[in-house]
Design a protein around this motif. Structure first.
Motif, PDB file in Angstrom:
ATOM      1  N   ALA A 186      39.554   5.647 -21.131  1.00 25.75           N
ATOM      2  CA  ALA A 186      38.602   5.311 -22.188  1.00 25.75           C
ATOM      3  C   ALA A 186      38.431   6.554 -23.046  1.00 25.75           C
ATOM      4  CB  ALA A 186      37.262   4.864 -21.609  1.00 25.75           C
ATOM      5  N   LEU A 187      37.920   6.360 -24.255  1.00 24.35           N
ATOM      6  CA  LEU A 187      37.626   7.494 -25.129  1.00 24.35           C
ATOM      7  C   LEU A 187      36.148   7.464 -25.478  1.00 24.35           C
ATOM      8  CD1 LEU A 187      38.792   9.909 -26.762  1.00 24.35           C
ATOM      9  CD2 LEU A 187      38.908   8.350 -28.721  1.00 24.35           C
ATOM     10  N   ALA A 188      35.456   8.549 -25.185  1.00 22.77           N
ATOM     11  CA  ALA A 188      34.050   8.688 -25.551  1.00 22.77           C
ATOM     12  C   ALA A 188      33.953   9.332 -26.926  1.00 22.77           C
ATOM     13  CB  ALA A 188      33.302   9.523 -24.525  1.00 22.77           C
ATOM     14  N   ILE A 189      33.181   8.725 -27.807  1.00 20.11           N
ATOM     15  CA  ILE A 189      32.891   9.299 -29.109  1.00 20.11           C
ATOM     16  C   ILE A 189      31.480   9.862 -29.041  1.00 20.11           C
ATOM     17  CG2 ILE A 189      32.713   8.867 -31.577  1.00 20.11           C
ATOM     18  CD1 ILE A 189      35.531   8.443 -30.358  1.00 20.11           C
TER      19      ILE A 189
ATOM     20  N   GLY B 157      41.205  10.710 -38.471  1.00 25.77           N
ATOM     21  CA  GLY B 157      40.419  10.518 -37.262  1.00 25.77           C
ATOM     22  C   GLY B 157      41.077   9.627 -36.228  1.00 25.77           C
ATOM     23  N   LEU B 158      41.650   8.512 -36.664  1.00 26.47           N
ATOM     24  CA  LEU B 158      42.283   7.614 -35.704  1.00 26.47           C
ATOM     25  C   LEU B 158      43.508   8.249 -35.064  1.00 26.47           C
ATOM     26  CD1 LEU B 158      42.075   4.021 -37.249  1.00 26.47           C
ATOM     27  CD2 LEU B 158      40.993   4.876 -35.159  1.00 26.47           C
TER      28      LEU B 158
ATOM     29  N   GLN C  61      38.012  17.121 -27.190  1.00 24.84           N
ATOM     30  CA  GLN C  61      39.426  17.489 -27.126  1.00 24.84           C
ATOM     31  C   GLN C  61      39.961  18.031 -28.444  1.00 24.84           C
ATOM     32  OE1 GLN C  61      40.133  13.457 -24.961  1.00 24.84           O
ATOM     33  NE2 GLN C  61      42.028  14.610 -24.703  1.00 24.84           N
ATOM     34  N   ARG C  62      39.161  18.027 -29.486  1.00 28.71           N
ATOM     35  CA  ARG C  62      39.694  18.430 -30.789  1.00 28.71           C
ATOM     36  C   ARG C  62      40.266  19.840 -30.763  1.00 28.71           C
ATOM     37  NH1 ARG C  62      36.214  19.661 -36.221  1.00 28.71           N
ATOM     38  NH2 ARG C  62      35.101  20.883 -34.665  1.00 28.71           N
ATOM     39  N   ALA C  63      39.489  20.803 -30.251  1.00 24.83           N
ATOM     40  CA  ALA C  63      39.959  22.186 -30.251  1.00 24.83           C
ATOM     41  C   ALA C  63      41.240  22.332 -29.442  1.00 24.83           C
ATOM     42  CB  ALA C  63      38.873  23.111 -29.716  1.00 24.83           C
TER      43      ALA C  63
ATOM     44  N   ALA D 279      45.768  10.700 -30.220  1.00 25.44           N
ATOM     45  CA  ALA D 279      46.334  11.889 -29.577  1.00 25.44           C
ATOM     46  C   ALA D 279      45.502  12.303 -28.373  1.00 25.44           C
ATOM     47  CB  ALA D 279      46.425  13.032 -30.589  1.00 25.44           C
ATOM     48  N   ALA D 280      44.187  12.185 -28.491  1.00 22.70           N
ATOM     49  CA  ALA D 280      43.306  12.534 -27.368  1.00 22.70           C
ATOM     50  C   ALA D 280      43.551  11.613 -26.183  1.00 22.70           C
ATOM     51  CB  ALA D 280      41.844  12.456 -27.813  1.00 22.70           C
ATOM     52  N   VAL D 281      43.691  10.315 -26.457  1.00 21.44           N
ATOM     53  CA  VAL D 281      43.972   9.346 -25.391  1.00 21.44           C
ATOM     54  C   VAL D 281      45.327   9.631 -24.757  1.00 21.44           C
ATOM     55  CG1 VAL D 281      44.444   6.912 -24.920  1.00 21.44           C
ATOM     56  CG2 VAL D 281      42.518   7.550 -26.395  1.00 21.44           C
ATOM     57  N   ASP D 282      46.331   9.863 -25.574  1.00 26.64           N
ATOM     58  CA  ASP D 282      47.687  10.087 -25.061  1.00 26.64           C
ATOM     59  C   ASP D 282      47.781  11.366 -24.238  1.00 26.64           C
ATOM     60  OD1 ASP D 282      48.472   7.770 -26.332  1.00 26.64           O
ATOM     61  OD2 ASP D 282      49.360   8.797 -28.062  1.00 26.64           O
ATOM     62  N   ASP D 283      47.161  12.433 -24.726  1.00 31.29           N
ATOM     63  CA  ASP D 283      47.280  13.723 -24.044  1.00 31.29           C
ATOM     64  C   ASP D 283      46.647  13.681 -22.657  1.00 31.29           C
ATOM     65  OD1 ASP D 283      47.940  16.637 -24.108  1.00 31.29           O
ATOM     66  OD2 ASP D 283      45.766  16.796 -23.889  1.00 31.29           O
ATOM     67  N   LEU D 284      45.477  13.057 -22.553  1.00 30.61           N
ATOM     68  CA  LEU D 284      44.772  12.994 -21.265  1.00 30.61           C
ATOM     69  C   LEU D 284      45.271  11.845 -20.406  1.00 30.61           C
ATOM     70  CD1 LEU D 284      42.380  14.127 -19.540  1.00 30.61           C
ATOM     71  CD2 LEU D 284      40.900  12.490 -20.743  1.00 30.61           C
TER      72      LEU D 284
END
Length: 351
Positions: free
Chosen positions: A154-157, A139-140, A103-105, A145-150
């Motif tokens: 869960a968040l996969a690293i 990073g955190l 999700q970074r990009a 932000a990735a969790v909130d946006d989607l």
């Protein structure tokens, strides 16, 4: 002579280039598929009804039709957004989970995935961020932000040192990633999953990850889509020769599963990497996987025959067929459900 993708595809189009290359023959690992080494014992008198086989599974608090989910593929571009939207609708209809690509990009260029939850309200959605990015100064914040946006469950690293080393723009400073994963486990409001991208994870590392609080580990072993080969195809002609001996580097998926499930028998190990059909998925479940993640076959089915036209019905049909194949594997071993199936006899050959 190999095609020089680096001349045709600018670096800022890397995500879309990955989509094209992932479906090309060059993306496949050049080795015997490890699942072919496992032969399940045939039961000539199963004493069960095929249509009564129970594949229902629980994952991240959701009831699923089978222990399957669509694995991380792509993100961060309009083309990727369309693919993810179609994947979400198919996954919702088929009652299996869905993991998105990095999700970074997307977060950096404003390509939100907020629409995904409306398309898939009843299945687990798994976000995605790179390990090196997680270990960066912000990073955190990026992970949150990735969790909130989607609205992720869960968040996969993803950890991919081989891919990054071969990638022309790759990140090769991996210091502090494990500590960052532990910090994310403690700080994020959702479970953390760790996944490789095709080179596998050794059992001692799997144990360390569970020890710091990771909820699940996707071993993503050698045998499926080969990201080292994909990145080598993007390099300028001649520079890829440095990496040629490493093109099939890694731990085969079956070995990862057997070793990880033995070392961590009471934890959630996810299988991916070279799962070609429902029988392979069943073998992965027998070998210790709690869930099976599928990416390459899903992308190819969705992309269909006509360039530029997504075919969600084709993908839905393939998922239904795979579910039937998993059920057939249970039936032919005399197992009425997954718990019984994991105790069935099987033979594993060594290379």
């Amino acid at each position: 002579m190999s095609k020089d993708y680096s001349e045709e595809i600018p670096a800022h189009h890397r995500k879309d280039a990955h989509l094209d290359l992932a479906m090309a023959p060059l993306a496949q690992t050049n080795m015997v598929n490890s699942f072919d080494r496992l032969r399940l014992a045939h039961c000539a008198l199963p004493e069960i009804a095929l249509n009564q086989i129970d594949l229902a599974s629980q994952f991240l608090g959701y009831s699923l039709s089978a222990p399957l989910f669509i694995g991380a593929m792509t993100g961060g571009t309009p083309r990727a957004d369309g693919i993810n939207a179609a994947l979400a609708e198919v996954a919702q209809a088929q009652r299996i989970g869905l993991a998105v690509g990095s999700q970074r990009a997307g977060l950096q260029n404003g390509q939100s995935l907020r629409h995904m939850r409306a398309r898939a309200p009843d299945i687990p959605l798994i976000g995605n961020l790179g390990g090196v990015q997680l270990a960066s100064a912000n990073g955190l914040e990026l992970a949150q932000a990735a969790v909130d946006d989607l609205q992720a469950d869960a968040l996969a690293i993803h950890i991919n040192p081989l891919q990054e080393a071969v990638q022309p723009e790759g990140e090769t400073d991996w210091r502090g990633v494990l500590a960052a994963i532990e910090a994310a486990v403690q700080a994020l409001p959702v479970p953390v999953i760790v996944k490789e991208v095709g080179a596998g994870i050794q059992a001692p590392l799997v144990k360390r990850l569970f020890d710091v609080g990771v909820r699940a580990v996707d071993v993503a072993g050698l045998g499926g889509t080969n990201w080292a080969r994909i990145e080598a195809a993007r390099r300028p002609n001649g520079s890829e020769a440095l990496f040629e001996p490493f093109m099939d580097w890694g731990i085969p998926t079956l070995d990862c599963l057997l070793q990880a499930s033995k070392a961590c028998p009471d934890h959630c190990v996810i299988a991916s990497g070279g799962v070609r059909h429902g029988l392979d998925a069943a073998k992965a479940l027998w070998a210790g996987a709690s869930m099976v993640s599928l990416a390459g076959p899903m992308l190819k089915a969705l992309s269909g025959e006509n360039a530029g036209t997504l075919e969600p019905d084709t993908l839905a049909g393939m998922i239904a067929e795979w579910r039937q194949q998993v059920a057939l594997a249970l039936f032919l071993t005399g197992a009425k459900d997954l718990e019984t199936f994991r105790r069935c006899e099987a033979e594993i050959t060594r290379l």
